[in-house]
Design a protein around this motif. Structure first.
Motif, PDB file in Angstrom:
ATOM      1  N   LEU A   1      -3.487  11.803  11.994  1.00 18.08           N
ATOM      2  CA  LEU A   1      -3.640  11.666  10.549  1.00 18.08           C
ATOM      3  C   LEU A   1      -4.845  10.814  10.164  1.00 18.08           C
ATOM      4  CD1 LEU A   1       0.112  11.191   9.567  1.00 18.08           C
ATOM      5  CD2 LEU A   1      -1.331  13.157   9.015  1.00 18.08           C
ATOM      6  N   GLY A   2      -5.470  10.196  11.130  1.00 15.27           N
ATOM      7  CA  GLY A   2      -6.662   9.400  10.842  1.00 15.27           C
ATOM      8  C   GLY A   2      -6.368   8.238   9.918  1.00 15.27           C
ATOM      9  N   ASP A   3      -7.157   8.100   8.856  1.00 14.79           N
ATOM     10  CA  ASP A   3      -6.978   6.975   7.934  1.00 14.79           C
ATOM     11  C   ASP A   3      -5.718   7.113   7.088  1.00 14.79           C
ATOM     12  OD1 ASP A   3      -9.268   5.732   8.828  1.00 14.79           O
ATOM     13  OD2 ASP A   3     -10.554   6.690   7.336  1.00 14.79           O
ATOM     14  N   ALA A   4      -5.065   8.261   7.137  1.00 16.57           N
ATOM     15  CA  ALA A   4      -3.799   8.443   6.423  1.00 16.57           C
ATOM     16  C   ALA A   4      -2.597   8.177   7.319  1.00 16.57           C
ATOM     17  CB  ALA A   4      -3.717   9.862   5.863  1.00 16.57           C
ATOM     18  N   ARG A   5      -2.840   7.630   8.495  1.00 17.29           N
ATOM     19  CA  ARG A   5      -1.750   7.300   9.422  1.00 17.29           C
ATOM     20  C   ARG A   5      -0.830   6.249   8.812  1.00 17.29           C
ATOM     21  NH1 ARG A   5      -2.871   4.201  15.084  1.00 17.29           N
ATOM     22  NH2 ARG A   5      -3.294   2.526  13.602  1.00 17.29           N
ATOM     23  N   PRO A   6       0.480   6.338   9.059  1.00 17.20           N
ATOM     24  CA  PRO A   6       1.392   5.327   8.513  1.00 17.20           C
ATOM     25  C   PRO A   6       1.045   3.922   8.994  1.00 17.20           C
ATOM     26  CG  PRO A   6       2.607   7.201   9.369  1.00 17.20           C
ATOM     27  CD  PRO A   6       1.184   7.390   9.809  1.00 17.20           C
ATOM     28  N   LEU A   7       1.270   2.946   8.134  1.00 17.34           N
ATOM     29  CA  LEU A   7       1.081   1.543   8.505  1.00 17.34           C
ATOM     30  C   LEU A   7       2.149   1.110   9.496  1.00 17.34           C
ATOM     31  CD1 LEU A   7       0.470   0.338   4.873  1.00 17.34           C
ATOM     32  CD2 LEU A   7      -1.240   0.306   6.685  1.00 17.34           C
TER      33      LEU A   7
ATOM     34  N   ARG B   1      -8.838   0.216   9.586  1.00 13.46           N
ATOM     35  CA  ARG B   1      -9.548   0.591  10.805  1.00 13.46           C
ATOM     36  C   ARG B   1     -10.688  -0.381  11.088  1.00 13.46           C
ATOM     37  NH1 ARG B   1     -13.545   4.292  10.570  1.00 13.46           N
ATOM     38  NH2 ARG B   1     -12.621   5.217   8.690  1.00 13.46           N
ATOM     39  N   ARG B   2     -11.305  -0.877  10.047  1.00 12.88           N
ATOM     40  CA  ARG B   2     -12.450  -1.778  10.224  1.00 12.88           C
ATOM     41  C   ARG B   2     -12.029  -3.206  10.559  1.00 12.88           C
ATOM     42  NH1 ARG B   2     -17.558  -2.383   6.010  1.00 12.88           N
ATOM     43  NH2 ARG B   2     -18.645  -4.051   7.126  1.00 12.88           N
ATOM     44  N   TYR B   3     -11.030  -3.728   9.860  1.00 15.73           N
ATOM     45  CA  TYR B   3     -10.672  -5.144   9.990  1.00 15.73           C
ATOM     46  C   TYR B   3      -9.362  -5.397  10.736  1.00 15.73           C
ATOM     47  CZ  TYR B   3     -14.240  -5.830   6.392  1.00 15.73           C
ATOM     48  OH  TYR B   3     -15.420  -5.846   5.684  1.00 15.73           O
ATOM     49  N   GLY B   4      -8.567  -4.335  10.972  1.00 17.38           N
ATOM     50  CA  GLY B   4      -7.252  -4.551  11.539  1.00 17.38           C
ATOM     51  C   GLY B   4      -6.275  -4.989  10.456  1.00 17.38           C
TER      52      GLY B   4
ATOM     53  N   VAL C   1       0.846  -1.199   0.000  1.00 21.99           N
ATOM     54  CA  VAL C   1       0.000   0.000   0.000  1.00 21.99           C
ATOM     55  C   VAL C   1       0.881   1.249   0.000  1.00 21.99           C
ATOM     56  CG1 VAL C   1      -1.738   1.284   1.299  1.00 21.99           C
ATOM     57  CG2 VAL C   1      -1.829  -1.224   1.224  1.00 21.99           C
ATOM     58  N   GLU C   2       0.543   2.218  -0.835  1.00 23.07           N
ATOM     59  CA  GLU C   2       1.288   3.473  -0.878  1.00 23.07           C
ATOM     60  C   GLU C   2       1.037   4.283   0.401  1.00 23.07           C
ATOM     61  OE1 GLU C   2       3.450   5.140  -3.273  1.00 23.07           O
ATOM     62  OE2 GLU C   2       3.667   2.989  -3.663  1.00 23.07           O
ATOM     63  N   PRO C   3       2.020   5.067   0.844  1.00 22.10           N
ATOM     64  CA  PRO C   3       1.823   5.903   2.036  1.00 22.10           C
ATOM     65  C   PRO C   3       0.613   6.824   1.884  1.00 22.10           C
ATOM     66  CG  PRO C   3       4.135   5.880   1.400  1.00 22.10           C
ATOM     67  CD  PRO C   3       3.390   5.179   0.303  1.00 22.10           C
ATOM     68  N   GLY C   4      -0.118   6.981   2.968  1.00 23.59           N
ATOM     69  CA  GLY C   4      -1.231   7.922   2.992  1.00 23.59           C
ATOM     70  C   GLY C   4      -2.470   7.481   2.241  1.00 23.59           C
ATOM     71  N   ASP C   5      -2.558   6.203   1.859  1.00 25.20           N
ATOM     72  CA  ASP C   5      -3.730   5.702   1.116  1.00 25.20           C
ATOM     73  C   ASP C   5      -4.909   5.578   2.091  1.00 25.20           C
ATOM     74  OD1 ASP C   5      -5.684   4.224  -0.258  1.00 25.20           O
ATOM     75  OD2 ASP C   5      -4.180   3.119  -1.401  1.00 25.20           O
ATOM     76  N   GLU C   6      -5.828   6.523   2.014  1.00 21.48           N
ATOM     77  CA  GLU C   6      -6.943   6.541   2.960  1.00 21.48           C
ATOM     78  C   GLU C   6      -7.966   5.450   2.672  1.00 21.48           C
ATOM     79  OE1 GLU C   6      -8.371  10.410   4.411  1.00 21.48           O
ATOM     80  OE2 GLU C   6      -7.000  11.312   2.955  1.00 21.48           O
ATOM     81  N   HIS C   7      -8.021   4.963   1.438  1.00 21.84           N
ATOM     82  CA  HIS C   7      -8.894   3.822   1.141  1.00 21.84           C
ATOM     83  C   HIS C   7      -8.457   2.623   1.978  1.00 21.84           C
ATOM     84  CE1 HIS C   7     -11.020   5.541  -2.347  1.00 21.84           C
ATOM     85  NE2 HIS C   7      -9.884   6.186  -2.566  1.00 21.84           N
ATOM     86  N   ALA C   8      -7.165   2.334   1.935  1.00 20.14           N
ATOM     87  CA  ALA C   8      -6.639   1.223   2.745  1.00 20.14           C
ATOM     88  C   ALA C   8      -6.802   1.518   4.228  1.00 20.14           C
ATOM     89  CB  ALA C   8      -5.167   0.986   2.406  1.00 20.14           C
ATOM     90  N   GLY C   9      -6.596   2.791   4.599  1.00 21.74           N
ATOM     91  CA  GLY C   9      -6.709   3.155   6.008  1.00 21.74           C
ATOM     92  C   GLY C   9      -8.083   2.883   6.581  1.00 21.74           C
ATOM     93  N   ARG C  10      -9.136   3.131   5.786  1.00 23.18           N
ATOM     94  CA  ARG C  10     -10.494   2.868   6.275  1.00 23.18           C
ATOM     95  C   ARG C  10     -10.720   1.375   6.522  1.00 23.18           C
ATOM     96  NH1 ARG C  10     -11.763   7.230   2.767  1.00 23.18           N
ATOM     97  NH2 ARG C  10     -12.125   5.850   0.976  1.00 23.18           N
ATOM     98  N   TRP C  11     -10.227   0.534   5.606  1.00 24.97           N
ATOM     99  CA  TRP C  11     -10.417  -0.914   5.786  1.00 24.97           C
ATOM    100  C   TRP C  11      -9.537  -1.451   6.908  1.00 24.97           C
ATOM    101  CZ3 TRP C  11     -14.702  -2.399   3.985  1.00 24.97           C
ATOM    102  CH2 TRP C  11     -15.226  -1.863   2.794  1.00 24.97           C
TER     103      TRP C  11
END
Length: 386
Positions: A100-106, A31-34, A19-29
């Motif tokens: 950073l919310g959903d844009a937080r680093p992995l 947050r939901r699934y871990g 996943v690219e840094p700051g990808d909020e699409h990935a960040g939302r999932w």
């Protein structure tokens, strides 16, 4: 590993490759699934749509990258460099990144001996133009040196120009500095700063979101800037054009509720135009390290008051100063003429002239008075603590 499940680190290391840094699409999932649930759905969803509403091309890109990732190898590479991989929940994880919310680093790949969380609590970002002027480079180095001497950590992006000057200024003072890279921490960029980045890794910290051997791209530079803004208590822009990436950092800092500051430059310089635009908004004008600390530091850490030079005549009583102003610049002048110019009684004028004579401001020649012919005395004003 402290603060995470046994496989959490491997999973997140895999995802930094996928996943690219700051990808909020990935960040939302996430947050939901871990992290583990996200990766499991990504790799084992079969023909189902694992992430409804997320584009198929994006999901396919994640899957292809995750399939070829070698997280154990990446972790071994960073460990051999004396580094580590931080994940949310680790003791060293800087909690302000959660802003950073959903844009937080992995996760964060790190080289260097210091504790990132501790350093981030007292850090300031110094950023600016790559093609900076000598004025900008000198100012950035001076600010960094001043901040380092007051115990603050200088954070920047290790680029040419202002970034490099800021890092060098902190290192020269024996202080702390953090370089946030838009590539792997084992891949120094720019190459001309390879030795500087290695020195930062020895004396400070080198931080990145991307796994080893990752290379920078224009979008990664822009996304890296949000990390610089989130890690620090405030961002200072030294020189920047209107479309500079440094302004992206400052605007990200403002969105996150951090302090934004700018150092003014010549109004004729395009390299200061972006800074001046910031200053016309909500950014605060700063000119030295003490003014920065006044803004980002603890209550009561005030910069010294600024004032112009204090001249000997400034210490005169108003009535005496008024008589001095009435003494012509050239040639001896009678007391009565001086009194008429000042609008005072001759007796009062004469008393003040004798006072001025005793203080060395005027001299008497026969029946007239003239200014003492001495050079302007040096100011006793002090600026800051120099």
């Amino acid at each position: 590993m402290t603060g995470s499940e046994p496989d959490e680190r491997l999973v997140r290391a895999t995802l930094t490759r996928a996943v690219e840094p700051g990808d909020e699409h990935a960040g939302r999932w996430l947050r939901r699934y871990g992290a583990t649930g996200f990766l499991d759905r990504l790799l084992h969803s079969g023909g189902d749509d694992p992430f409804p509403g997320t584009g198929a091309k994006r999901v396919d890109s994640w899957r292809r990258r995750a399939t070829t990732a070698e997280p154990a190898r990446d972790l071994d590479t960073v460990h051999r460099l004396g580094g580590r991989f931080l994940v949310p929940g680790d003791i060293e994880w800087p909690r302000q990144l959660d802003d950073l919310g959903d844009a937080r680093p992995l996760g964060l790949w790190i080289r260097g001996p210091a504790d990132l969380r501790t350093w981030a609590l007292s850090s300031v970002a110094l950023v600016g133009a790559r093609a900076c002027t000598p004025y900008g480079a000198h100012t950035a180095a001076d600010l960094a040196t001043g901040l380092a001497r007051q115990g603050w950590v200088v954070v920047s992006g290790a680029a040419y120009g202002i970034d490099g000057a800021a890092h060098r200024g902190a290192l020269a003072a024996g202080g702390a500095t953090v370089a946030v890279l838009a590539c792997g921490v084992d891949t120094p960029y720019p190459r001309g700063h390879g030795q500087l980045i290695d020195r930062i890794a020895e004396q400070g910290l080198v931080v990145g979101e991307l796994p080893p051997e990752s290379h920078p791209t224009p979008s990664r530079f822009i996304l890296r800037n949000r990390l610089i803004a989130a890690l620090t208590r405030g961002t200072v822009v030294v020189e920047a054009q209107h479309r500079s990436g440094s302004l992206v950092t400052a605007r990200a800092a403002a969105r996150l509720g951090r302090h934004t500051m700018g150092v003014p430059g010549p109004v004729t310089s395009a390299l200061s135009a972006g800074v001046h635009e910031l200053l016309r908004g909500d950014a605060v004008l700063v000119t030295d390290a003490q003014e920065i600390v006044e803004l980002v530091g603890a209550m009561g850490e005030l910069a010294p008051a600024r004032r112009g030079p204090v001249l000997p005549r400034d210490l005169l009583a108003p009535a005496t100063a008024h008589i001095l102003e009435a003494v012509p610049a050239r040639g001896p002048t009678p007391t009565t003429v001086i009194a008429r110019r000042a609008g005072t009684h001759p007796d009062d004028t004469l008393a003040k002239l004798y006072e001025l004579h005793s203080l060395g401001f005027v001299e008497r020649y026969g029946e007239g008075w003239q200014l003492t012919n001495t050079g302007t005395q040096r100011s006793n004003a002090r600026r800051g603590d120099t």
